[in-house]
Every structure is written in C-alpha cells, then in structure tokens.
Design a protein around this motif. Structure first.
Motif, mmCIF file in Angstrom:
data_model
loop_
_atom_site.group_PDB
_atom_site.id
_atom_site.type_symbol
_atom_site.label_atom_id
_atom_site.label_comp_id
_atom_site.label_asym_id
_atom_site.label_seq_id
_atom_site.Cartn_x
_atom_site.Cartn_y
_atom_site.Cartn_z
ATOM 1 N N UNK A 104 0.812 -1.212 0.000
ATOM 2 C CA UNK A 104 0.000 0.000 0.000
ATOM 3 C C UNK A 104 0.851 1.270 0.000
ATOM 4 N N UNK A 105 1.959 1.249 0.705
ATOM 5 C CA UNK A 105 2.785 2.451 0.806
ATOM 6 C C UNK A 105 3.859 2.535 -0.275
ATOM 7 N N UNK A 106 4.307 1.390 -0.806
ATOM 8 C CA UNK A 106 5.431 1.404 -1.731
ATOM 9 C C UNK A 106 5.041 1.342 -3.200
ATOM 10 N N UNK A 107 3.858 0.835 -3.508
ATOM 11 C CA UNK A 107 3.470 0.670 -4.913
ATOM 12 C C UNK A 107 3.500 1.993 -5.663
ATOM 13 N N UNK A 108 3.109 3.066 -5.018
ATOM 14 C CA UNK A 108 3.065 4.373 -5.671
ATOM 15 C C UNK A 108 4.260 5.254 -5.315
ATOM 16 N N UNK A 109 5.255 4.664 -4.664
ATOM 17 C CA UNK A 109 6.425 5.442 -4.270
ATOM 18 C C UNK A 109 7.360 5.616 -5.463
ATOM 19 N N UNK A 141 10.280 7.051 -5.517
ATOM 20 C CA UNK A 141 11.657 6.753 -5.113
ATOM 21 C C UNK A 141 11.915 5.257 -5.091
ATOM 22 N N UNK A 142 10.961 4.483 -4.551
ATOM 23 C CA UNK A 142 11.137 3.038 -4.483
ATOM 24 C C UNK A 142 11.145 2.440 -5.891
ATOM 25 N N UNK A 143 10.243 2.913 -6.753
ATOM 26 C CA UNK A 143 10.194 2.402 -8.126
ATOM 27 C C UNK A 143 11.481 2.714 -8.875
ATOM 28 N N UNK A 144 12.030 3.910 -8.655
ATOM 29 C CA UNK A 144 13.298 4.271 -9.287
ATOM 30 C C UNK A 144 14.425 3.382 -8.782
ATOM 31 N N UNK A 145 14.443 3.117 -7.477
ATOM 32 C CA UNK A 145 15.460 2.251 -6.892
ATOM 33 C C UNK A 145 15.403 0.864 -7.505
ATOM 34 N N UNK A 146 14.195 0.316 -7.601
ATOM 35 C CA UNK A 146 14.071 -1.031 -8.150
ATOM 36 C C UNK A 146 14.436 -1.055 -9.635
ATOM 37 N N UNK A 147 14.019 -0.040 -10.380
ATOM 38 C CA UNK A 147 14.340 -0.005 -11.801
ATOM 39 C C UNK A 147 15.852 0.064 -12.018
ATOM 40 N N UNK A 148 16.523 0.949 -11.306
ATOM 41 C CA UNK A 148 17.960 1.110 -11.496
ATOM 42 C C UNK A 148 18.714 -0.146 -11.070
ATOM 43 N N UNK A 182 8.037 -11.141 -13.568
ATOM 44 C CA UNK A 182 9.178 -10.568 -12.851
ATOM 45 C C UNK A 182 9.139 -9.035 -12.878
ATOM 46 N N UNK A 183 8.630 -8.480 -13.969
ATOM 47 C CA UNK A 183 8.614 -7.023 -14.132
ATOM 48 C C UNK A 183 7.268 -6.402 -13.766
ATOM 49 N N UNK A 184 6.274 -7.227 -13.442
ATOM 50 C CA UNK A 184 4.931 -6.694 -13.206
ATOM 51 C C UNK A 184 4.871 -5.649 -12.093
ATOM 52 N N UNK A 185 5.515 -5.866 -10.930
ATOM 53 C CA UNK A 185 5.450 -4.825 -9.891
ATOM 54 C C UNK A 185 6.004 -3.486 -10.354
ATOM 55 N N UNK A 186 7.095 -3.533 -11.118
ATOM 56 C CA UNK A 186 7.703 -2.298 -11.598
ATOM 57 C C UNK A 186 6.818 -1.637 -12.646
ATOM 58 N N UNK A 223 2.697 2.812 -13.558
ATOM 59 C CA UNK A 223 1.416 2.972 -14.273
ATOM 60 C C UNK A 223 1.539 2.631 -15.759
ATOM 61 N N UNK A 224 2.267 1.567 -16.052
ATOM 62 C CA UNK A 224 2.451 1.113 -17.429
ATOM 63 C C UNK A 224 1.605 -0.137 -17.650
ATOM 64 N N UNK A 225 0.708 -0.077 -18.621
ATOM 65 C CA UNK A 225 -0.091 -1.242 -18.973
ATOM 66 C C UNK A 225 0.788 -2.259 -19.707
#
Length: 238
Positions: free
Chosen positions: A51-56, A58-65, A106-110, A115-117
C-alpha cells in the motif's frame, strides 16, 4: 649465471602476473549475485508494504535502477565469456506463452508502479532455445521499454519463415536511427564515445547467433512502428 637468474626472475614474474580480465569478471560475478539478493529483498519489501510502496516514485526508481545494473552485469559476463569462447547455447524445448508470462511476472510490480499497462500477444507454440540466455536478453529489453515507453509494453511471439520470433514493443518515441538493426551486430560497430554504446544489442545479437539450425543462425531486428507505434525489438531464432 646472470642469464639464468634473469630467466628465473622473468619466469617468476610471469607466474605472478595478474589476469586483470579474470579479476574483473570475478568481481562482476560477485556484484551480480549481490544485486540479485538486493532485488529479491526489494520484491519482498514491495509485497509486505504494497500500500505504501506501490506508488512510491523513489522506491520504483530504486528497483528499476537495480534491475538495470543487474542486467548490465549479466551482459558483461556474457560478453566476457564470448571473448573467452566459453559461451554456448543449451537448447531445450519451451512452451513460449508460459515462458513469456514468467518473464513478464518478474517485471509486473515495476510496470504497475510506473502505471504502465502490459500484455502478451503470443501464439500457442513451442520454441527451442537457451532460456537462461534469452532471459538475459529479455530482461534488458523490457527494462529499456519501461524507461522509454509512455503507457504500454507488449511481449509478442509468433512463427514466421521457419523462425520463432519473440518481440518487445512499446508506445514510446521509438529507437533512434543509429540503433535500428536488421541482422548481426558486430563488436567493432559499437561506439564507446557516444552516450549509447548499443552494447545490449550486441549481446542480444550474439545470443541470437548462438542458436543455429543447419546453416541458419538467429538474428535480431530493431525498428519502429507496429500496433503501439513505438520501438520494436525482435529476436529471431531458427
């Protein structure tokens, strides 16, 4: 006597000489494994605090990088093994839709976090390929699609002209002209002075060429267009 001493010293120095490429490869291997553990921990954190991290952002950028660097390290190890002529394809049969679904998962959470379909358009076909090598190619390409797409990423698979064709499409601005390819990519064609070396395309092309059937070898195609109107990466496997 002096000549014997000099020869002995040269022999000792040769034995103690450091194979720097092997040192780098070993370090890259360790970093890849550490990043793999980090990515697993990030997945667990996302699941525990969805709930708190899905829309974060910063967290999404961290995981992507982290995913991007992990993919780069996998490619570097593969290219090192190519140079040492120790990289080969271990071909097995796979049901392609299931294989693509597992990679997309594997990439679905990211994807969701940005917000990418996403969807898969694949024929119900079996393919013969080295799944470990192909995973390395797909991870890098999907990561790039996440970076450059606007709203959608699509994985595709079909049979065409006796080849299994696996593709990744997006609705971004597409590949620049210098990155569009239709066939093998040579190491000499890479431009390390520019901001984009196309090293990922060289790795993908090398993986494709390791898949052979008689006198036919795999290859890649990189272009723009399709239903989504953005970039299209395809790997063709005989």
């Amino acid at each position: 006597m002096t000549d014997n001493v000099s020869n002995n010293r040269r022999a000792e120095a040769k034995e103690q000489a450091i194979d720097f490429s092997m040192v780098i490869a070993s370090a890259v291997h360790d970093m890849k494994n550490s990043l793999g553990m980090l990515l697993n921990s990030l997945d667990e954190l996302r699941h525990e605090h969805s709930e708190s991290l899905s829309d974060s952002r910063s967290f999404n950028t961290l995981q992507y990088e982290a995913e991007r660097v992990h993919s780069d390290l996998v490619q570097l190890l593969g290219i090192y093994r190519l140079g040492e002529q120790t990289l080969s394809a271990h071909i097995e049969e796979h049901f392609v839709p299931d294989f693509l679904a597992s990679q997309l998962a594997r990439h679905r959470p990211l994807l969701t976090g940005h917000d990418i379909a996403y969807d898969i358009v694949a024929d119900d076909i079996n393919g013969y390929f080295d799944d470990d090598l192909l995973i390395g190619v797909l991870n890098n390409t999907v990561n790039n699609a996440i970076r450059y797409t606007r709203t959608r990423v699509r994985l595709t698979a079909r049979e065409q002209d006796g080849y299994l064709v696996i593709g990744i499409e997006d609705d971004g601005e597409g590949y620049p002209e210098h990155m569009q390819k239709d066939g093998p990519v040579s190491f000499r064609s890479l431009n390390f002075a520019s901001g984009s070396t196309s090293l990922g395309l060289f790795f993908a092309s090398s993986v494709a060429s390791l898949h052979r059937d008689g006198d036919r070898s795999g290859f890649i195609r990189v272009r723009n267009g399709g239903e989504l109107g953005g970039g299209i990466f395809e790997i063709w496997l005989p």
